[in-house]
Structure formats: C-alpha cells, structure tokens
Design an enzyme around this catalytic site. Structure first.
Site, PDB file in Angstrom:
ATOM      1  N   ASP A   1       2.879 -29.343  46.281  1.00 22.47           N
ATOM      2  CA  ASP A   1       3.745 -30.087  47.188  1.00 22.47           C
ATOM      3  C   ASP A   1       2.928 -31.242  47.764  1.00 22.47           C
ATOM      4  O   ASP A   1       1.694 -31.264  47.652  1.00 22.47           O
ATOM      5  CB  ASP A   1       4.236 -29.141  48.293  1.00 22.47           C
TER       6      ASP A   1
ATOM      7  N   THR B   1       3.859 -33.197  51.174  1.00 24.20           N
ATOM      8  CA  THR B   1       3.818 -33.191  52.629  1.00 24.20           C
ATOM      9  C   THR B   1       3.296 -31.866  53.156  1.00 24.20           C
ATOM     10  O   THR B   1       3.839 -30.807  52.864  1.00 24.20           O
ATOM     11  CB  THR B   1       5.220 -33.457  53.199  1.00 24.20           C
TER      12      THR B   1
ATOM     13  N   GLU C   1      10.358 -35.604  64.021  1.00 22.06           N
ATOM     14  CA  GLU C   1      11.076 -35.819  65.276  1.00 22.06           C
ATOM     15  C   GLU C   1      10.111 -35.961  66.443  1.00 22.06           C
ATOM     16  O   GLU C   1      10.315 -36.801  67.325  1.00 22.06           O
ATOM     17  CB  GLU C   1      12.049 -34.671  65.527  1.00 22.06           C
TER      18      GLU C   1
ATOM     19  N   PHE D   1      20.857 -31.843  61.263  1.00 24.30           N
ATOM     20  CA  PHE D   1      20.486 -32.159  59.876  1.00 24.30           C
ATOM     21  C   PHE D   1      20.864 -31.012  58.938  1.00 24.30           C
ATOM     22  O   PHE D   1      20.700 -29.846  59.260  1.00 24.30           O
ATOM     23  CB  PHE D   1      18.974 -32.384  59.818  1.00 24.30           C
TER      24      PHE D   1
ATOM     25  N   ARG E   1       6.502 -42.543  55.514  1.00 22.32           N
ATOM     26  CA  ARG E   1       7.796 -41.854  55.450  1.00 22.32           C
ATOM     27  C   ARG E   1       8.790 -42.657  56.284  1.00 22.32           C
ATOM     28  O   ARG E   1       8.488 -43.023  57.418  1.00 22.32           O
ATOM     29  CB  ARG E   1       7.678 -40.437  55.996  1.00 22.32           C
TER      30      ARG E   1
ATOM     31  N   ASP F   1       9.899 -36.493  48.635  1.00 22.06           N
ATOM     32  CA  ASP F   1       9.802 -37.845  49.179  1.00 22.06           C
ATOM     33  C   ASP F   1      10.352 -38.885  48.211  1.00 22.06           C
ATOM     34  O   ASP F   1      10.552 -38.633  47.025  1.00 22.06           O
ATOM     35  CB  ASP F   1       8.346 -38.174  49.493  1.00 22.06           C
TER      36      ASP F   1
ATOM     37  N   LYS G   1      11.726 -27.476  41.761  1.00 21.08           N
ATOM     38  CA  LYS G   1      10.276 -27.241  41.722  1.00 21.08           C
ATOM     39  C   LYS G   1       9.967 -25.999  40.894  1.00 21.08           C
ATOM     40  O   LYS G   1       9.068 -26.000  40.042  1.00 21.08           O
ATOM     41  CB  LYS G   1       9.721 -27.078  43.144  1.00 21.08           C
TER      42      LYS G   1
ATOM     43  N   ASN H   1      10.493 -24.816  51.569  1.00 22.35           N
ATOM     44  CA  ASN H   1      11.025 -25.376  50.322  1.00 22.35           C
ATOM     45  C   ASN H   1      10.072 -25.187  49.148  1.00 22.35           C
ATOM     46  O   ASN H   1      10.390 -25.576  48.025  1.00 22.35           O
ATOM     47  CB  ASN H   1      11.343 -26.868  50.497  1.00 22.35           C
ATOM     48  N   ASP H   2       8.904 -24.612  49.386  1.00 19.66           N
ATOM     49  CA  ASP H   2       7.947 -24.357  48.308  1.00 19.66           C
ATOM     50  C   ASP H   2       7.937 -22.891  47.873  1.00 19.66           C
ATOM     51  O   ASP H   2       7.203 -22.531  46.953  1.00 19.66           O
ATOM     52  CB  ASP H   2       6.525 -24.750  48.758  1.00 19.66           C
TER      53      ASP H   2
END
Length: 1218
Positions: free
Chosen positions: A502, A504, A611, A652, A710, A792, A899, A922-923
């Site tokens: 990954d 980030t 954020e 989100f 980003r 990204d 992935k 997410n990994d």
C-alpha cells in the site's frame, strides 16, 4: 431557521476512514465508484495507452468485477453479500467473512429480526432466551480438555500413523518392543503440546473470570444497582460513566450532553485511538429512568461481525424511529468526554460484535512444510520398500527352511514344554509373512521423524523470540516492537519474490500536513510558506487563551487575505473555503491543559488524518473550530464566535467519495458545503457558472498531484427554502425506510450534492517514511519485485513512485487507463508488442543492476477502472504476461478487493512467494490473500495488524526482516528438516542391515528404550539449538549484499537434489556404522546386546559430528547441546544396562573395557564422515554458492577490504511458472 432545534443526525456511517479518496474494505462491493481518467504524467519516456474516445470524467466508473456484476446499473438497489455468495468471489474474500457482514446490508424481516423490549428483560427473553453477558475465550474445561485436545492434536496425520504403530505393538503377535516403550515417543510429544495448551488456556480462564466479574450500573426495579457483567441481560438499561468500558452492545438512549452526543474510543475494538461520535435519538434523549419508566421495542438484525454496520428501528411513544451505526456503542469501547450515557443492551456476551470478531490471524501453511510432506511421502514409500524386502526375504527363508523349522535354533516352531507337542506361536506361512511386514513397520517406524514436528514448533518459537527482540526493528515514534502473530511461516520470509505494498501509511507516514490551496482559481502554493509565529488565539472569558495544538505552515498572502475586510470579493471566497474546511468534517475538538495556566490547547480528534490537517489549517488562517455537537458547530472567526446550526450531514462513503454538511448560518441562510475527491466532485460542480475557475482549479490539482500531494476539492451552494424542505422530507423518508435504507440515503445525498459552485482545492502532503527509498532499492537489488497498490490518483502515485525510487528516469512507463473491455484488450496487446520491442523477445524479469543488462526497464501503471474489465476475465493472462516483463507495477485507484485480485493474479500463475504489506482496513483482503501478510502499526487503526501474520512500525524494517531474519530462518529450517530425515534414516538402515543377518525375524540388538529415546533425547536438542542460533552469514554482510537473499528464492537450502544427496550420505554412513563393528567382531563370542550398545553410541556420535561439521557459528550453547547429547546418550545406555530386568544387563561395562570398542568407534567416525567431508570441500572450492563466497570473504576479512567493491553473485532467475 438558525434558532430551530436540529432535526437530523448524521446518516448511518459506512465502514472506512476518511482518508479521501480511499475505498473502505467491505462497502466497495455495494455499487460502482466514480473514478476520473488521468492524463499522462509527462515524466520521462511514457507510453500512454488508453481509449481514444474517453467520455467526460463524470461517466467514468471504477469497480471490481464483482461490483460491476452486482450493481446491475441500479442507483438505488441495495446489494447484500448474500446475493454475491452464489457468484465466484475472488480477491481474498472468504465465505465466513461475507456471511458475517451480510446482515447489516439487508432489510430486516421477521425471520431475521431480534425483538428487544426496552427495560423489560423478562419479556425480551420470554420467547427466545438470548445469550447472557458472560464471555468465554477459554477452549477447554476439566471434562473436555482431554478428548478435545487429543482430537485437535491428531489432526496431524503423522500422529495417527504413530498411534497405529503403537496399537499394533500391543498385539501379542506383533510385540516387537515393550508395550510401554512403544507408546513413549507419541505420549511425550502429546504431553508437551498438552502442557503448553493447558498453560495458555489457564491464562484465558483467568482473563475471563476478571472480565465477567466486573461491575456495571443497571436499572433494577426503577433504580440503578451494581450488577456483574456476566449477569446482564438483553433488554436491560445500563448506565456507563466517563472512562468506563462498555459491558455489551447497547443502543444509545440518552447522554449527559443535552443534544445526545457521546464520544467513544474504540481502541480495544479496532485499535483506533481517535474519538468516534455516537448519537442518541431525540425521542429518547429527554427520557430518564429515575423520572419514569422507559418502554419501547427495538427490532434489530441478528448478531453479526460487522462492527461498522447496524440496521434496526425503534418503536417508542407510537413512533417508529430508524437506528443506524451511529446509534450503537459496542462492547470494549470506552466512554470519553461524556459524563454518562444510558443505553439498552441489544447484544450480550458471545453475541456482541467484539466477541464475534474475536479470532486470530488466518492460518497459513509454510512453503517448506508443503515441500516436506512430499519428502515424507517418499520416505513412507521407502519404508514400505524396506518392509517389503524383509517380508519377501522372510518368505524365501521360511520356504527354504520349512523342513527344519521345528528344530532350527532361535526359531523352533514346535513347543516341547507340554506333554502334547504343538506349534509355538506359528500361524502358517502366509500369516507369518504378513506379521513380518507389520513388525517391520513397527521396528522401522522412526523413518518418519515424529520429533520433527515438535522440533519445528520449538525452533519457530525461538526464531520469533529473536525477531521480536531485535532492536533494529523497534519503532520509537510509535513505541512498537516487531510482532510475530503467526509462528508457522517464519521461514517463508526468506523466499519472497513479490512485495505488494500500500502507499498511504505504508510508504508514507500518514501524518498529513496542509501545504497549499487553490481558492477561486488562484494558486496559493508559494515557496515562502512559513510556520506561523503568532499562533491564532481565542480569548476565553476568564482571561485564558485557546490555541491549536499543532502549528501549520501558512502562505503570507493567503493569511493577509483571510484577515482583510469582509467586503472584498476575494475575502468572501477565502471565508467560504476555510469555513468549509472547519465545518465539513467529523472532528471533535478537545481542550487540554498546559504547563501555562493561562493557555489551553485545542486538540482535534478525528478518524481521518486528512480531516485533522484541514481543520488545523483552517484554524491557522483564523477559522478555529471551538465546539461541536450533533446540533451545532461553533467557529471562532478572527476572534468572533459564530454558531452554525447543523441541519444535516451526509458523511463520507465509498460510493460518493465525498461528504457534505448543511448549515444554518448566522445570516439566516442555509448552505451546503461539500468536500471530496476530484473524481467525484467535478461531476457535481456546475461548470456553467465559472468554467474558467473550474479549469484553473483542475490545472492546480494536476500540479499538486505531480509533486505527490493528496488533493481534495471543496464546493458549496445556497439552498432555497423549498429545496431544503424537499431534501428534509426525502431524508426523513429514507432514514425510516425498512428496505434499502443505505441506498436511499445515498440517493438523497446525491440529489442535494449537485450544481455546486466550486470554492477551491487543498493540497496535503503525506511524507515518505524514513528509509523507504533505500529499502525499495535494496529489495529490487535482491531480485524482489515491488508492486504498489494504492487508491490515490495516478499523478500522486507516480510522484511518490519517483521520490521512493520505485520509478527511475531510466524506465519507460506503460500507462493503461481504459473504460471498456475492448479498449483494455487493445491496450494490453499494444503494450505487449511495445514491451517486446523494448526488452527483446526473450528477455523477461531483468532486474535493475544486473551485470551487462542493456535491456530497457519497464514500469506498468494501471488504474482500477481498467482492472475492472481485466481481472476475472480472459485478459488476466495478458496482464500477467505484461506485468512479468516489467520491473515495476503501479496500480492506482484500486479498490480493496482489487488489491487482493492482483495478489491472486501472481499466486495462481507462479510458484513465487508473495508478501503484502499495508496499514489500513482497506489492505486486509490483500494481506490475507498473500503468502505472508505484514501489518504496519500506523495512523489508520489496527485492522491490518490484526489480520496480519507479522506486524511492525515502519516499512524500512522489511529489509532486515527479509534479508536477515528471513534468510536465517529459511537456512536453519531447511537444514533442520533435511538433518532430521537423515538422522532417523541412518538409525532405521542400521536396524534394516541387522534384520538381514538375523533370519529376518525383526529381533533387534538395540534395546527398545534406546530406539524410543533416539529421536527424543539422544539427538533432538542439538538440532533445535542449531535451528535457533546458527548463522551462515553476519547481519552486516546480509544487509550489505542484498543479492544473497536470492538463496531462498532459488531454494538452495531445501530442494529435491539436497534430499537425495542426504539420503545417499545416509546410506553410506549406515553401512559404515553397521559393518565396521560386524567385521571387527566377526567370529567372536560378543552378544547382541553389546553390539547394540556399540551401534547406538556410534549412530549418535556420527550424526552429531555430522551436525558439528555443518555448524557455522559456534556458541557455548551449541557446544553444550552437541557434545552434551553424546554424553547424555552414554549415560542413558549405562542406566539401561544397569537394570537387571532389562536385556543386556551390564553389557556396556564389559564392552568399553576392550580396545576394539574404541577402535571400532574411531573407524566408524572416519569411514562414515570422509565422503561427507570430501563433498563439502569439493562444493565449496569448485562450485561455491553466493553464501559460501560471502562467508569466505567474512572469514578472511575481505569484506572490510572491499569497502564499496562488489562480489560477483550468481544471476537471479525466476523459477518456472505453473
């Protein structure tokens, strides 16, 4: 409008952090995700391969193959995991996981529902008695331990084999050994494992007892009473105070905050330390148990593992109110910054989400262990062959001597002890042969080394200890050590060929810093930015000042503009931009004390580092977030406190890739502020309003991405009263929907987030971690292919690729951006033709730095949209072929399951070992799919760590982990397995030779106790010590020459060739051990027991000297283990021969008195070890490996003299693909 009480709470949150534009793990399955096509970077020589007829960015979609099948093009249809279950799901999604997360996405039916009557546990449990709140993590009880533990241990086939052998030995016809002695090896191994399991379970029982006896405040008969956690029932109302841990999963009813807000910390649940916001429904906020009885009904989904989802509704006071993830607080969380909170228990005990998720990392199997099974099968066949030889020879002997069987010595078929002469234990020619075969199996049983399994476990524990204690893999910043979560794949770390990373938080720090902004088409990214000397301060009434905790770089021109007069048009745009940054988020401001009593710090807590960076930036420019509740936000604007009513918020999610907040402003207007990824924002911005501003902003975003920043786009518009009322009505309808609530809420958000006026864009820097470029360069030098899989944008990923040395100026970039299957097919075909021209038709897998390599280096850059049409289709083969020709592969805009799909692409087509490393939720699918999964203890929580096999604090630690510990572990384990095969085979062959000289009767000269103790005491400890402590090369050498890592990739320490060489060595040494004493004592009157003692001692001495010849790094522990093992054997032989009841009484004492014994021992050692010694010398001098060359350089000090010089290494080639 501003004075109205807030009517809404945030919409149900979908799993994932807000590190925009990343895609969370599970919700990416629900619908397609809008993705922009990106232009070529223009860096170096790039080959842009994309569809020539690319539509507008708003029409581009990026989904996985599963997404595109499941969504069906519907904008509101809600897809459950259950629907996907019938389709072939790849990318690491397991059935158990899918099943566990399905319930949160489906409508609640009467069959699936759980009815909870508030404050009425008796009625709640009347129809179905729900689980009590006691938990049990222990596996065993006193009654179940023995059967369950034995059942689990006998999952190993080898144990069943030895159990059958022990049972056969109990039969009188097959009793070769004593009945007790035959059970001893298996019993010892089972006992050691059982003791370990008992200790671990005892600790679990203690932990369970402490947890279950904790106290909570529960309403009983209208009053709060203390109650043990284990006695809490579903339906009871519980009061939790500040800093208390929640005892069960509860729907929030009311809190100490008038607006019903509660802040919880989920560090015990998912490892995230940032505060989360939860809300009580307005219908229950004012209801207190002390003032009157609370009653109602909650209809919720059945217990499931999804900690980010909850689907329910509540009937109270005749109204039906919807409940979502923001209304439930889970067991294990801690209440923070809230004096108290009331909730009703909906899931308790083993049915809580925390307990349903209480499982370790997925079990993976070592590649060496898989290969070892192949050799065990060969040894089993060899064992059967030996038994067949003995049986056939016994049959021939019996047939040849059938007339003399009655009187032949040592056989005597007839029993003359009774008056009536009969056969003495003779069952006929056929059965005698069959019994001989079974007896041979019993005698030769240790051909399969039972001690190997427990030795491997102990060695892995020792290796893990030294990996954990390695201070060079300790991260001071996060105070985290290396963790070994899976003990069974240590040696796989030495055979990695592909690393999937990954970006980030893995390659970068995931500590965001606001760098620049584009506001209303003007780029504020000047180089003269500086840390603001005078921090923004807000004066509190008592004279104390409030300032942000973190300092931010500011642009002087933008800072001046933000403080200028309000009447300037530029000031208005800047005001709206920073107001959006300060309000459109879920940040919780916390006030902390400092050493200065007159100063307090504002600490912004949130789930997303992005954020936090944006809110700190807004504060630096004079827009300081002071207070947040579910109903209002207080912003200090240049010293003036302004209150904004929160009329609605759409947080989100992975489909929209943006969030929005609807505010009632002090000027009585209603505005919606939206921020999100450029790929989703430009599709909802009205380009007709300010086309030139939009175009300028797009250009600025492109330039920000090209330097690795980003980016987020910010927009807004003012809502009319009818428009707001229509949205409000739609929102309430969607919130109360029982079917498809999530999709309906998403549709409402999409309807209001439209026709926006662009405000600008932000650029946030996520700096590379220390040592990442050097680590990637070292990995590639070692022949390891590094692939980066990121969510990204393409330009950001390419920029990070250059800064991390993943991409170099010498590489030719092949970029594939397509939005249809046919265009992907054409792009892949064109790319393959181009790659063959650039690399040459036969040149593949050229590593950078290879001697004399003149082949062009290729870098493949592909986006997630293209992967939608490639993965799970016939185009996979072309992608694999193209990627195999590339030095670097960079995948942008990929979803989590994509992935895992990329990892599966390699696993399914090669025998190469894969490693995945990541830090976020997410990994997880990628980490679980790879052969080795590594989690980074970063800013995105601990989901990746909890799903991983190993975890560490920094990406650069991957280099010592693989090059040093991985190499050592592989070399040690490979040698240990071969040595165990050799060691036991030598002993079996000695028994076999003896059987050939004793009429194939399977009588043994070696005592039964020595046979049983051979693998347990005589020879086990040295191999364990060497497997933990031996080092073929020093750390410095392994780190200096990454090419040495290729030994594991080429399987130099364990392969079929080495196995057969070891077996040939075994055969020779067994001949020397058996025949030297046989010939020396031929014709003497020595008894069998004395010869057995000689053979026993000789075998132990020879195998230990064999081990000593192969040991490279000697320590006092190694000396003690090897030579102490020989001494222990002699002591055991003496002890056995000192027992009058055992055969061979006093034999060893008579034997050692003679010089011939010592002469035989010396002859055996010299004769047996000469071939082994000669072969070692020949290989090291005439066909040395890289490791042997480096070891010689170490030995003679050449490494220091070489300095920056090179040692010629063998070329690194890929093993053949499947």
């Amino acid at each position: 409008m501003a004075s109205q009480r807030p009517l809404l709470i945030p919409s149900p949150r979908i799993q994932g952090t807000e590190d925009l534009p990343y895609t969370p793990v599970f919700t990416d399955l629900l619908k397609p995700i809008s993705i922009n096509p990106k232009p070529s970077s223009g860096m170096d020589s790039s080959i842009q391969i994309e569809n020539s007829s690319v539509p507008d960015s708003s029409s581009r979609r990026s989904v996985s193959s599963i997404q595109s099948k499941a969504s069906g093009g519907s904008s509101v249809r809600e897809v459950s995991f259950a629907e996907l279950g019938s389709k072939p799901v790849r990318y690491g999604s397991r059935g158990a996981d899918s099943e566990g997360f399905s319930m949160s996405q489906k409508e609640i039916t009467d069959v699936d529902a759980r009815l909870v009557y508030i404050n009425d546990p008796e009625k709640t449990n009347e129809r179905f008695e729900f689980a009590k709140n006691s938990i049990k993590t222990a596996k065993y009880t006193i009654l179940t331990f023995l059967p369950r533990n034995l059942f689990e241990q006998f999952h190993r086939v080898a144990y069943i084999y030895f159990l059958v052998i022990a049972v056969l030995n109990q039969l009188p016809q097959l009793a070769v050994f004593g009945r007790g002695a035959s059970i001893l090896p298996l019993a010892f191994v089972l006992l050691v494992t059982a003791v370990k399991d008992v200790y671990e379970d005892w600790r679990r029982h203690n932990s369970d007892r402490i947890e279950n006896n904790r106290l909570a405040s529960v309403i009983v008969n209208g009053q709060f009473q203390q109650k043990k956690w284990k006695d809490i029932q579903v339906g009871e109302i519980i009061k939790v105070s500040a800093n208390d841990t929640l005892p069960c999963d509860m729907v929030l009813l009311s809190t100490s905050d008038p607006t019903g807000v509660a802040y919880v910390q989920t560090i015990n649940l998912d490892g995230e330390s940032n505060l989360k916001t939860r809300y009580a429904k307005q219908e229950t906020i004012s209801k207190l148990p002390e003032e009157g009885k609370i009653s109602g009904l909650i209809k919720c989904e059945k217990p499931n593992r999804n900690i980010y989802g909850f689907h329910a509704y509540m009937e109270i006071d005749g109204k039906r109110v919807s409940l979502g993830p923001s209304n439930i607080i889970l067991r294990g969380c801690e209440l923070k910054n809230t004096a108290w909170a009331l909730g009703v228990a909906v899931y308790a005990g083993r049915e809580t989400k925390a307990m349903l998720n209480n499982s370790g990392a997925p079990s993976k199997r070592s590649r060496l262990e898989t290969y070892m099974n192949r050799e065990i099968i060969l040894l089993s066949l060899f064992l059967v062959g030996l038994c067949m030889v003995v049986s056939v020879c016994a049959a021939i002997w019996l047939r040849h001597n059938r007339d003399e069987l009655d009187i032949i010595p040592f056989y005597r078929r007839k029993d003359f002890s009774e008056d009536e002469v009969g056969n003495y234990n003779y069952y006929g020619w056929g059965l005698e042969i069959f019994f001989t075969f079974l007896m041979s199996v019993i005698v030769f049983q240790i051909m399969i080394p039972i001690s190997l399994y427990i030795s491997m476990e102990l060695v892995r524990v020792g290796q893990a200890y030294f990996m954990i204690r390695d201070t060079r893999m300790y991260d001071e910043a996060s105070n985290s050590r290396f963790q070994c979560r899976a003990l069974n794949i240590n040696e796989d770390l030495g055979q990695i060929k592909y690393v999937f990373s990954d970006k980030t938080g893995t390659l970068t720090e995931n500590k965001m810093e606001f760098q620049c902004a584009s506001i209303w088409g003007i780029d504020y990214s000047g180089r003269d930015t500086r840390i603001q000397d005078e921090q923004v301060e807000y004066s509190i009434q008592d004279g104390k000042v409030l300032r942000p905790k973190m300092k931010v770089k500011v642009d002087p021109e933008l800072l001046r503009l933000s403080k200028s007069g309000k009447d300037r048009i530029e000031r208005k745009h800047v005001h709206d931009f920073f107001l959006a940054l300060a309000t459109c988020n879920t940040i919780v401001p916390l006030i902390t004390e400092t050493s200065d009593p007159h100063v307090r710090l504002l600490d912004y807590q949130g789930e997303s580092p992005d954020e936090q960076a944006l809110v700190y930036a807004a504060a630096a420019y004079g827009f300081m977030l002071i207070e947040r509740t579910s109903g209002h936000i207080v912003i200090d604007v240049e010293g003036e406190r302004q209150r904004f009513n929160v009329l609605g918020m759409h947080e989100f999610d992975s489909d929209r890739k943006r969030m929005s907040v609807i505010l009632g402003c002090p000027d009585k207007t209603v505005k919606i502020f939206v921020k999100g990824a450029d790929s989703s924002m430009f599709s909802v911005i009205d380009r007709s309003l300010n086309l030139n501003i939009v175009q300028e902003t797009e250009g600025h975003i492109h330039s920000y991405s090209s330097i690795g920043l980003r980016t987020l786009v910010v927009g807004m518009r003012e809502l009319s009263v009818p428009e707001f009322e229509q949205w409000q009505s739609n929102y309430e309808t969607a919130s109360n929907a029982l079917i498809g609530r999530v999709a309906l809420l998403r549709k409402v958000a999409n309807s209001i987030e439209s026709n926006l006026s662009i405000l600008g864009a932000s650029g946030i820097e996520d700096k590379l971690q220390h040592g990442v470029p050097e680590a990637i360069e070292s990995l590639r030098t070692a022949g390891i292919k590094v692939w980066v899989l990121t969510g990204d944008k393409q330009q950001t990923a390419i920029s990070i690729g250059y800064s991390s040395k993943l991409l170099t100026s010498k590489m030719t970039q092949i970029i594939i951006n397509n939005n249809s299957k046919e265009s992907c097919r054409k792009s892949l075909e064109d790319a393959l033709i181009m790659s063959k021209k650039l690399t040459g038709s036969g040149a593949t897998n050229i590593t950078e730095g290879s001697a004399g390599a003149v082949i062009s280096l290729l870098a493949l850059i592909i986006d997630g949209t293209s992967l939608v049409y490639i993965l799970d289709s016939e185009l996979e083969e072309q992608l694999f072929e193209l990627a195999n020709k590339c030095t670097v592969v960079l995948c942008c805009r990929v979803a989590p399951l994509q992935k895992a799909g990329i990892v599966a692409l390699i696993k399914n087509r090669t025998d190469d070992m894969t490693l995945a490393i990541g830090d976020g939720a997410n990994d997880v699918s990628m980490i679980q799919m790879a052969d080795v999964g590594i989690g980074i203890s970063g800013q995105e929580g601990r989901q990746a760590v909890m799903a991983s096999d190993f975890s560490m604090g920094q990406f650069r630690f991957l280099v010592p982990l693989l090059f040093v510990h991985g190499h050592w572990n592989y070399q040690r384990m490979g040698y240990m397995i071969l040595y165990n095969f050799y060691r036991n085979a030598v002993f079996v062959l000695v028994l076999f030779w003896y059987a050939l000289f004793t009429a194939f009767t399977l009588t043994t000269a070696i005592t039964e106790w020595s046979s049983m103790l051979y693998s347990i005491i005589y020879t086990s400890l040295p191999t364990i010590v060497v497997g933990i402590l031996d080092k073929d090369l020093s750390r410095m050498t392994l780190m200096k020459y990454p090419q040495l890592y290729g030994a594991g990739q080429r399987q130099e320490c364990y392969n079929g060739k080495l196995f057969w060489v070891a077996m040939m060595d075994t055969l020779w040494q067994s001949v020397a051990i058996f025949f030297v004493p046989l010939l020396a004592y031929w014709g003497s009157n020595i008894d069998g027991s004395s010869m057995g003692d000689l053979w026993t001692i000789a075998v132990v001495v020879v195998v230990n000297i064999h081990l000593a010849m192969d040991v490279i790094r000697w320590t006092w522990i190694t000396h003690s283990a090897i030579w102490g093992s020989i001494i222990a054997t002699c002591i055991c032989v003496i002890a056995i021969d000192s027992v009058p009841e055992l055969p061979g009484y006093w034999a060893i004492f008579h034997l050692v008195k003679t010089g011939l014994f010592w002469l035989c021992l010396l002859g055996i050692i010299v004769g047996g070890m000469i071939p082994h010694f000669v072969v070692k010398i020949f290989v090291q001098y005439y066909r040395p490996s890289d490791v042997q060359i480096a070891r010689e350089a170490e030995k003679f000090g050449n490494l220091g003299e070489l300095g920056g010089g090179e040692i010629e290494m063998n070329p690194i080639f890929d093993p053949p693909r499947r």
